[in-house]
Design a protein around this motif. Structure first.
Motif, PDB file in Angstrom:
ATOM      1  N   ASP A 109      -8.610   5.575  -6.836  1.00 31.46           N
ATOM      2  CA  ASP A 109      -7.161   5.487  -7.116  1.00 31.46           C
ATOM      3  C   ASP A 109      -6.844   4.305  -8.035  1.00 31.46           C
ATOM      4  O   ASP A 109      -6.069   4.424  -8.990  1.00 31.46           O
ATOM      5  CB  ASP A 109      -6.368   5.326  -5.811  1.00 31.46           C
ATOM      6  N   GLY A 133       4.510  -2.561  -2.452  1.00 30.37           N
ATOM      7  CA  GLY A 133       3.791  -1.726  -1.493  1.00 30.37           C
ATOM      8  C   GLY A 133       2.469  -2.346  -1.103  1.00 30.37           C
ATOM      9  O   GLY A 133       1.899  -3.153  -1.860  1.00 30.37           O
ATOM     10  N   GLY A 136      -1.987   2.595   1.361  1.00 29.26           N
ATOM     11  CA  GLY A 136      -3.299   3.027   0.856  1.00 29.26           C
ATOM     12  C   GLY A 136      -3.421   2.910  -0.648  1.00 29.26           C
ATOM     13  O   GLY A 136      -4.371   2.291  -1.162  1.00 29.26           O
ATOM     14  N   ALA A 137      -2.484   3.495  -1.394  1.00 29.11           N
ATOM     15  CA  ALA A 137      -2.587   3.487  -2.854  1.00 29.11           C
ATOM     16  C   ALA A 137      -2.430   2.066  -3.388  1.00 29.11           C
ATOM     17  O   ALA A 137      -3.159   1.643  -4.303  1.00 29.11           O
ATOM     18  CB  ALA A 137      -1.520   4.399  -3.456  1.00 29.11           C
ATOM     19  N   ASN A 157       6.106  -6.389   0.001  1.00 33.02           N
ATOM     20  CA  ASN A 157       6.275  -5.325   1.007  1.00 33.02           C
ATOM     21  C   ASN A 157       7.374  -5.733   1.961  1.00 33.02           C
ATOM     22  O   ASN A 157       7.665  -6.920   2.117  1.00 33.02           O
ATOM     23  CB  ASN A 157       4.965  -5.099   1.782  1.00 33.02           C
ATOM     24  N   ARG A 158       7.980  -4.735   2.609  1.00 36.86           N
ATOM     25  CA  ARG A 158       8.908  -5.093   3.677  1.00 36.86           C
ATOM     26  C   ARG A 158       8.086  -5.596   4.861  1.00 36.86           C
ATOM     27  O   ARG A 158       6.866  -5.337   4.942  1.00 36.86           O
ATOM     28  CB  ARG A 158       9.762  -3.889   4.073  1.00 36.86           C
ATOM     29  N   THR A 206       5.149   1.983  -3.473  1.00 40.48           N
ATOM     30  CA  THR A 206       5.764   2.408  -2.213  1.00 40.48           C
ATOM     31  C   THR A 206       6.134   3.887  -2.372  1.00 40.48           C
ATOM     32  O   THR A 206       6.075   4.434  -3.475  1.00 40.48           O
ATOM     33  CB  THR A 206       7.045   1.622  -1.875  1.00 40.48           C
ATOM     34  N   SER A 207       6.556   4.501  -1.275  1.00 38.31           N
ATOM     35  CA  SER A 207       7.020   5.892  -1.404  1.00 38.31           C
ATOM     36  C   SER A 207       8.513   5.968  -1.682  1.00 38.31           C
ATOM     37  O   SER A 207       9.076   7.055  -1.682  1.00 38.31           O
ATOM     38  CB  SER A 207       6.626   6.692  -0.161  1.00 38.31           C
ATOM     39  N   ILE A 235       4.567   7.301  -8.357  1.00 41.95           N
ATOM     40  CA  ILE A 235       5.139   8.591  -7.957  1.00 41.95           C
ATOM     41  C   ILE A 235       5.136   9.516  -9.178  1.00 41.95           C
ATOM     42  O   ILE A 235       5.377   9.073 -10.294  1.00 41.95           O
ATOM     43  CB  ILE A 235       6.572   8.363  -7.431  1.00 41.95           C
ATOM     44  N   TYR A 236       4.827  10.827  -8.953  1.00 38.75           N
ATOM     45  CA  TYR A 236       4.908  11.779 -10.062  1.00 38.75           C
ATOM     46  C   TYR A 236       5.840  12.944  -9.737  1.00 38.75           C
ATOM     47  O   TYR A 236       6.022  13.843 -10.548  1.00 38.75           O
ATOM     48  CB  TYR A 236       3.517  12.276 -10.472  1.00 38.75           C
ATOM     49  N   LEU A 261      -3.107  10.212 -11.461  1.00 36.01           N
ATOM     50  CA  LEU A 261      -3.665  11.377 -10.763  1.00 36.01           C
ATOM     51  C   LEU A 261      -4.818  11.984 -11.566  1.00 36.01           C
ATOM     52  O   LEU A 261      -5.887  12.293 -11.028  1.00 36.01           O
ATOM     53  CB  LEU A 261      -2.539  12.397 -10.576  1.00 36.01           C
ATOM     54  N   GLN A 264      -7.821   9.319 -11.701  1.00 38.88           N
ATOM     55  CA  GLN A 264      -8.598   9.131 -10.474  1.00 38.88           C
ATOM     56  C   GLN A 264      -9.527  10.325 -10.288  1.00 38.88           C
ATOM     57  O   GLN A 264     -10.646  10.202  -9.793  1.00 38.88           O
ATOM     58  CB  GLN A 264      -7.703   8.864  -9.248  1.00 38.88           C
TER      59      GLN A 264
HETATM   60  P1  NDP Z   1       1.309   4.715   2.430  1.00 40.78           P
HETATM   61  O1  NDP Z   1       2.095   5.383   3.512  1.00 40.78           O
HETATM   62  O2  NDP Z   1      -0.065   4.255   2.718  1.00 40.78           O
HETATM   63  O3  NDP Z   1       2.160   3.454   1.867  1.00 40.78           O
HETATM   64  C1  NDP Z   1       3.552   3.546   1.639  1.00 40.78           C
HETATM   65  C2  NDP Z   1       4.086   2.183   1.205  1.00 40.78           C
HETATM   66  O4  NDP Z   1       5.500   2.296   0.970  1.00 40.78           O
HETATM   67  C3  NDP Z   1       3.925   1.094   2.261  1.00 40.78           C
HETATM   68  O5  NDP Z   1       3.786  -0.158   1.635  1.00 40.78           O
HETATM   69  C4  NDP Z   1       5.273   1.180   2.993  1.00 40.78           C
HETATM   70  O6  NDP Z   1       5.600  -0.006   3.702  1.00 40.78           O
HETATM   71  C5  NDP Z   1       6.211   1.367   1.819  1.00 40.78           C
HETATM   72  N1  NDP Z   1       7.475   1.993   2.208  1.00 40.78           N
HETATM   73  C6  NDP Z   1       7.656   3.272   2.606  1.00 40.78           C
HETATM   74  N2  NDP Z   1       8.956   3.507   2.847  1.00 40.78           N
HETATM   75  C7  NDP Z   1       9.614   2.330   2.607  1.00 40.78           C
HETATM   76  C8  NDP Z   1      10.980   1.933   2.675  1.00 40.78           C
HETATM   77  N3  NDP Z   1      11.947   2.780   3.038  1.00 40.78           N
HETATM   78  N4  NDP Z   1      11.295   0.654   2.354  1.00 40.78           N
HETATM   79  C9  NDP Z   1      10.328  -0.222   1.959  1.00 40.78           C
HETATM   80  N5  NDP Z   1       9.001   0.119   1.878  1.00 40.78           N
HETATM   81  C10 NDP Z   1       8.659   1.366   2.200  1.00 40.78           C
HETATM   82  O7  NDP Z   1       1.320   5.782   1.224  1.00 40.78           O
HETATM   83  P2  NDP Z   1       0.345   5.829  -0.062  1.00 40.78           P
HETATM   84  O8  NDP Z   1      -0.033   4.452  -0.453  1.00 40.78           O
HETATM   85  O9  NDP Z   1      -0.735   6.807   0.161  1.00 40.78           O
HETATM   86  O10 NDP Z   1       1.336   6.478  -1.147  1.00 40.78           O
HETATM   87  C11 NDP Z   1       2.426   5.735  -1.667  1.00 40.78           C
HETATM   88  C12 NDP Z   1       3.021   6.496  -2.851  1.00 40.78           C
HETATM   89  O11 NDP Z   1       2.063   6.620  -3.882  1.00 40.78           O
HETATM   90  C13 NDP Z   1       3.462   7.923  -2.527  1.00 40.78           C
HETATM   91  O12 NDP Z   1       4.677   8.150  -3.207  1.00 40.78           O
HETATM   92  C14 NDP Z   1       2.367   8.789  -3.110  1.00 40.78           C
HETATM   93  O13 NDP Z   1       2.834  10.064  -3.528  1.00 40.78           O
HETATM   94  C15 NDP Z   1       1.953   7.972  -4.320  1.00 40.78           C
HETATM   95  N6  NDP Z   1       0.554   8.188  -4.720  1.00 40.78           N
HETATM   96  C16 NDP Z   1       0.306   8.548  -6.033  1.00 40.78           C
HETATM   97  C17 NDP Z   1      -0.988   8.745  -6.456  1.00 40.78           C
HETATM   98  C18 NDP Z   1      -1.243   9.154  -7.875  1.00 40.78           C
HETATM   99  O14 NDP Z   1      -2.393   9.543  -8.196  1.00 40.78           O
HETATM  100  N7  NDP Z   1      -0.277   9.053  -8.757  1.00 40.78           N
HETATM  101  C19 NDP Z   1      -2.149   8.583  -5.550  1.00 40.78           C
HETATM  102  C20 NDP Z   1      -1.778   8.176  -4.195  1.00 40.78           C
HETATM  103  C21 NDP Z   1      -0.462   7.993  -3.810  1.00 40.78           C
HETATM  104  P3  NDP Z   1       5.313  -0.052   5.311  1.00 40.78           P
HETATM  105  O15 NDP Z   1       3.987   0.620   5.524  1.00 40.78           O
HETATM  106  O16 NDP Z   1       5.287  -1.493   5.658  1.00 40.78           O
HETATM  107  O17 NDP Z   1       6.411   0.724   5.935  1.00 40.78           O
END
Ligand code: NDP
Length: 288
Positions: A109, A133, A136-137, A157-158, A206-207, A235-236, A261, A264
């Motif tokens: 990633d 964030g 994972g990503a 991060n929050r 973040t998401s 995000i895509y 995407l 990776q």
């Molecule tokens: P995770 O669930 O592992 O991480 C999500 C992150 O977002 C955490 O840091 C979380 O904080 C934070 N977060 C979520 N909601 C909120 C909120 N309301 N306020 C503040 N922080 C928030 O997900 P991934 O890392 O796997 O994925 C994250 C994003 O990346 C997704 O949108 C996914 O689609 C995208 N992605 C894109 C890829 C690509 O190839 N383009 C590959 C992988 C992912 P906390 O955990 O502390 O709540």
């Protein structure tokens, strides 16, 4: 070139849930067809699966490898025989290669993200980066950016589920690389404004802004964005997020997660086959 499944065809695939929407089967199967590689790639929804038993079965079936998506990227590690150095630092795996019965975990990633940054003619060594964030990503991007030479990394991060992981990442980066990493609470607007003013690259991992939350930006006060920032969203869906819209209004260049995407996947393909993916053909067919 024709593409026929035979008695010699090797199997690989994507594990996780949901997976049915994934572009990966099209991306890899078209690549196998173009290069005449006798592999096939399928999606396996693992919602009901016992991951350990599934991995034993895949090993017995002598698959060439597989990818992982949410929620299995961390859970998979206990079933593997070894990890690449980056996957070990990240603590998550998105690609597994079967090396003569030994399952080796990698994480592509971050490699994919860094290649999409380079596509935008940005040198990661040229300035500080703010990464929103610590899931994972974000972990994969943080470690890869540090390994690739970003001089300073601000992880934001929050104070939620991933806060401790943000602290662990910063500690790992400060111990193992020449990058200086620190952690900021997303709610601390004064600190956020300060680190953004010093940064040249902003990455939303973040998401916040995904289709379900479209119209919301992780940077609530868009006056923190300045034209020297290259702003990227991994995000895509949607292709253009609220953060990207706000950034463009502030005079920033922006890009989304589509090419992360693609790249990776390109890196995973190279791990499995040792060959280069015909990226232009795949980009044109599935990513434009
Ligand atoms: P995770 O669930 O592992 O991480 C999500 C992150 O977002 C955490 O840091 C979380 O904080 C934070 N977060 C979520 N909601 C909120 C909120 N309301 N306020 C503040 N922080 C928030 O997900 P991934 O890392 O796997 O994925 C994250 C994003 O990346 C997704 O949108 C996914 O689609 C995208 N992605 C894109 C890829 C690509 O190839 N383009 C590959 C992988 C992912 P906390 O955990 O502390 O709540």
């Amino acid at each position: 070139m024709s593409y026929q499944i035979t008695g010699h065809t090797k199997l690989g695939g994507l594990l996780g849930t949901p997976v049915a929407h994934s572009i990966s089967p099209m991306m890899y199967n078209e690549t196998f067809r173009l290069l005449g590689i006798d592999y096939v790639y399928l999606c396996f929804d693992t919602a009901q699966a016992d991951l350990g038993n599934l991995v034993h079965a895949l090993r017995d079936m002598q698959v060439f490898g597989f990818n992982l998506t949410m929620p299995d990227k961390e859970r998979i590690i206990e079933y593997l025989d070894d990890l690449s150095p980056a996957a070990r630092m990240i603590g998550a795996v998105n690609t597994v290669k079967n090396e003569n019965g030994r399952l080796i975990g990698h994480n592509t990633d971050g490699i994919g993200y860094m290649r999409s940054v380079a596509d935008h003619e940005y040198d990661i060594k040229s300035g500080a980066m703010t990464l929103l964030g610590a899931g994972g990503a974000a972990s994969s991007i943080a470690i890869q950016a540090a390994l690739d030479g970003v001089p300073a990394l601000h992880i934001v991060n929050r104070k939620g589920r991933s806060w401790n992981n943000a602290l662990r990442l910063a500690d790992e980066i400060n111990r193992s690389t020449s990058c200086h990493a620190d952690v900021t609470d997303l709610a601390d607007e004064t600190e956020l404004r300060q680190i953004l003013s010093e940064s040249r690259l902003l990455t939303n991992a973040t998401s916040i802004g995904m289709a379900a939350n479209a119209g919301i930006s992780p940077i609530k006060d868009s006056s923190m964005l300045h034209p020297e920032l290259l702003v990227s969203d991994i995000i895509y869906n949607p292709r253009r997020t609220k953060l990207m819209e706000d950034a463009e209004s502030a005079g920033c260049r922006t890009f989304n997660g589509m090419y992360m995407l693609l790249y990776q996947g390109e890196a995973a393909f190279r791990i499995w086959t040792g060959q280069d993916m015909p990226v232009e053909a795949i980009r044109e067919k599935y990513f434009s």
